[in-house]
Design a protein around this motif. Structure first.
Motif, PDB file in Angstrom:
ATOM      1  N   THR A 230       0.802  -1.208  -0.082  1.00  0.00           N
ATOM      2  CA  THR A 230      -0.082  -0.060  -0.196  1.00  0.00           C
ATOM      3  C   THR A 230       0.837   1.213  -0.027  1.00  0.00           C
ATOM      4  OG1 THR A 230      -1.945   1.054   1.077  1.00  0.00           O
ATOM      5  CG2 THR A 230      -0.262   0.102   2.326  1.00  0.00           C
ATOM      6  N   THR A 231       0.287   2.381  -0.520  1.00  0.00           N
ATOM      7  CA  THR A 231       1.133   3.642  -0.623  1.00  0.00           C
ATOM      8  C   THR A 231       0.656   4.506   0.623  1.00  0.00           C
ATOM      9  OG1 THR A 231       1.212   3.613  -2.966  1.00  0.00           O
ATOM     10  CG2 THR A 231       1.641   5.891  -1.912  1.00  0.00           C
ATOM     11  N   VAL A 232       1.660   4.914   1.352  1.00  0.00           N
ATOM     12  CA  VAL A 232       1.374   5.766   2.551  1.00  0.00           C
ATOM     13  C   VAL A 232       2.251   7.225   2.196  1.00  0.00           C
ATOM     14  CG1 VAL A 232       1.083   4.033   4.134  1.00  0.00           C
ATOM     15  CG2 VAL A 232       3.249   4.677   3.667  1.00  0.00           C
ATOM     16  N   TYR A 233       1.950   7.985   3.115  1.00  0.00           N
ATOM     17  CA  TYR A 233       2.642   9.599   2.836  1.00  0.00           C
ATOM     18  C   TYR A 233       3.461   9.937   4.078  1.00  0.00           C
ATOM     19  CZ  TYR A 233      -0.185   9.608  -1.311  1.00  0.00           C
ATOM     20  OH  TYR A 233      -0.765   9.498  -2.528  1.00  0.00           O
ATOM     21  N   GLU A 234       4.535  10.552   3.796  1.00  0.00           N
ATOM     22  CA  GLU A 234       5.168  11.128   4.829  1.00  0.00           C
ATOM     23  C   GLU A 234       4.932  12.569   5.240  1.00  0.00           C
ATOM     24  OE1 GLU A 234       7.143   9.522   6.913  1.00  0.00           O
ATOM     25  OE2 GLU A 234       7.519   7.510   5.958  1.00  0.00           O
ATOM     26  N   VAL A 270      -8.811  12.504   8.941  1.00  0.00           N
ATOM     27  CA  VAL A 270      -8.009  12.172  10.196  1.00  0.00           C
ATOM     28  C   VAL A 270      -7.665  10.909  10.532  1.00  0.00           C
ATOM     29  CG1 VAL A 270      -7.866  12.856  12.584  1.00  0.00           C
ATOM     30  CG2 VAL A 270      -8.854  14.463  11.073  1.00  0.00           C
ATOM     31  N   PHE A 271      -8.536   9.946  10.324  1.00  0.00           N
ATOM     32  CA  PHE A 271      -8.308   8.436  10.601  1.00  0.00           C
ATOM     33  C   PHE A 271      -7.279   7.981   9.782  1.00  0.00           C
ATOM     34  CE2 PHE A 271      -9.112   4.042   9.435  1.00  0.00           C
ATOM     35  CZ  PHE A 271      -8.926   3.548  10.630  1.00  0.00           C
ATOM     36  N   LYS A 272      -7.489   8.234   8.518  1.00  0.00           N
ATOM     37  CA  LYS A 272      -6.302   7.833   7.551  1.00  0.00           C
ATOM     38  C   LYS A 272      -4.968   8.178   7.787  1.00  0.00           C
ATOM     39  CE  LYS A 272      -8.162   8.924   3.508  1.00  0.00           C
ATOM     40  NZ  LYS A 272      -8.362   8.747   2.030  1.00  0.00           N
ATOM     41  N   LEU A 273      -4.960   9.655   8.185  1.00  0.00           N
ATOM     42  CA  LEU A 273      -3.755  10.380   8.472  1.00  0.00           C
ATOM     43  C   LEU A 273      -2.966   9.638   9.670  1.00  0.00           C
ATOM     44  CD1 LEU A 273      -1.726  12.746   8.251  1.00  0.00           C
ATOM     45  CD2 LEU A 273      -3.166  13.919   9.680  1.00  0.00           C
ATOM     46  N   PHE A 277       0.562   6.299  10.028  1.00  0.00           N
ATOM     47  CA  PHE A 277       1.820   6.272  10.935  1.00  0.00           C
ATOM     48  C   PHE A 277       1.534   4.983  11.890  1.00  0.00           C
ATOM     49  CE2 PHE A 277       1.495  10.749   9.712  1.00  0.00           C
ATOM     50  CZ  PHE A 277       2.751  10.852   8.987  1.00  0.00           C
ATOM     51  N   VAL A 278       0.467   4.779  12.345  1.00  0.00           N
ATOM     52  CA  VAL A 278       0.252   3.822  13.267  1.00  0.00           C
ATOM     53  C   VAL A 278       0.708   2.294  12.814  1.00  0.00           C
ATOM     54  CG1 VAL A 278      -1.396   2.463  14.655  1.00  0.00           C
ATOM     55  CG2 VAL A 278      -1.580   5.002  14.699  1.00  0.00           C
TER      56      VAL A 278
END
Length: 307
Positions: A230-234, A270-273, A277-278
Motif C-alpha cells: 500500500t502507498t502511505v505518505y510522509e 484524520v483517521f487515515k492520517l 503512521f500507526v
C-alpha cells in the motif's frame, strides 16, 4: 483600484527574488508589495529585491495564517482596495493580474458586489497539474472540475497563493483566523465568505506557477503489509498536528454548510492520517503523538494551542 501584493516568507532566500521580480513584471502594475516574514533565520531579508517592498517581520513563526492575517490588516490600514496573496514559491504569469481585474471589470455591478475574491489558476511546477477551487456542498467539500475551455468558474475556497481579495468584502467578513497557523486557514475563511453571501471566482486563463522549488508537499512511500503493498505518505509532525486539529476544529466549531457530509470526510481523513503512521510505529512515534495531540485539541476546541 489600489492593489497590494502580499508575499509571505520563511527561509526563502533561494527564491524570494524570483517571486518579487514576477510581481514587478505584471502588465497591470501592483501599487505596493508587502513581504511578511515569519522570523526567517537565513538571509531572506537581505536579498536585493526586498528594496522594492515594505517588510513586516514577525518575531516568531506565526505560520501561513498568521502572515495572511497581518497582510490583510496592513492592506486595510493603508487603504488598499485589493490584496493579492503569494507563497514565496509561487510565480504569476506577467498578465495574471491584468486578466483578473479585466474579468472583474466585465461583470455587472451586482455580480461585482457579490464577489469576494478572484484567483489565478495555480498549476504545480513539477507536473503542471491544476489546484482547482472547491465548493461547500451537502456532501461536504467538492473540488470543482471545470471544462478546459471554461474561462472562469465560481467557488467558495481555493489556496491562498494567487488569490486576489476584495477588501470591501473582507471588511464585512472579518480577518482570517491566525490561530489556524498551518493548513485549512483558507477553508475557514472561505466558509465565512460563503456564509456572508459572497462568492469567489477562479480565472483559468490567469496562471500561477506553484511549488517552483519542485519539492513535493507529500512524499509517497510504498510499504509491504500482510495484505499486500500500500502507498502511505510522509508528513512532518508539525503538519500532522495542525491538519488533525484544524480539520476537527473547523468541523465542530466553525461549522460549514453540509456538516454531515463534511463530518464523514473529515473524520475519515484524520483517521487515515493517523493510521498512516500507526501502521509504521517503530520510526514514527513523533508523528503519532502529534496526530493524537491534534485530535484532542481539535475536539476540545483548543485552537489557541501551538505545536
Amino acid at each position: 483600484m489600489r492593489v497590494l501584493a502580499h508575499i509571505h516568507t520563511f527561509n526563502d532566500a533561494d527564491i524570494i527574488d524570483r517571486t518579487i521580480e514576477a510581481v514587478m513584471r505584471q502588465t497591470r502594475p501592483v501599487d505596493g508589495i508587502l513581504v511578511v516574514d515569519n522570523a526567517s533565520t537565513d538571509d531572506t531579508l537581505a536579498r536585493p529585491s526586498l528594496a522594492n517592498a515594505t517588510v513586516l517581520r514577525h518575531e516568531v513563526n506565526l505560520g501561513t495564517s498568521g502572515t495572511v492575517h497581518s497582510g490583510f490588516r496592513f492592506a486595510l490600514d493603508q487603504g488598499y482596495d485589493w490584496i493579492w496573496i503569494f507563497d514565496a514559491d509561487s510565480i504569476p504569469e506577467p498578465d495574471a493580474l491584468e486578466k483578473l481585474l479585466g474579468l472583474y471589470a466585465s461583470f455587472p455591478q451586482h455580480f461585482k458586489d457579490e464577489t469576494a475574491f478572484l484567483a489565478s489558476l495555480a498549476r504545480n511546477q513539477a507536473d503542471d497539474q491544476p489546484f482547482h477551487g472547491a465548493l461547500f456542498t451537502q456532501d461536504g467539500l467538492t473540488v470543482v472540475r471545470p471544462r478546459p475551455e471554461q474561462q472562469y468558474y465560481a467557488c467558495h475556497v481555493c489556496i491562498w497563493s494567487g488569490t486576489l481579495y476584495r477588501l470591501a468584502a473582507v471588511r464585512r467578513v472579518g480577518l482570517p483566523n491566525p490561530n489556524y497557523v498551518l493548513d485549512w486557514g483558507e477553508f475557514e475563511f472561505g466558509n465565512r465568505v460563503m456564509m456572508a453571501g459572497y462568492r469567489g471566482i477562479v480565472h483559468q486563463e490567469s496562471v500561477l506557477h506553484h511549488n517552483i522549488r519542485g519539492a513535493p508537499s507529500l512524499n509517497p512511500v510504498d510499504i509491504k503489509l500482510w495484505f499486500g503493498v500500500t502507498t502511505v505518505y510522509e508528513f512532518p509532525p508539525i503538519r500532522c498536528y495542525y491538519m488533525s486539529r484544524n480539520m476537527l476544529y473547523f468541523l465542530l466549531y466553525d461549522v460549514a454548510r453540509g456538516r454531515l457530509g463534511l463530518g464523514r470526510r473529515v473524520v475519515w481523513t484524520v483517521f487515515k492520517l493517523t493510521a498512516n503512521f500507526v501502521l509504521r510505529p517503530s520510526n514514527h512515534r513523533s508523528e503519532i503523538l502529534a496526530c493524537i495531540r491534534g485530535i484532542w485539541h481539535g475536539v476540545t476546541g483548543n485552537i489557541a494551542a501551538r505545536y
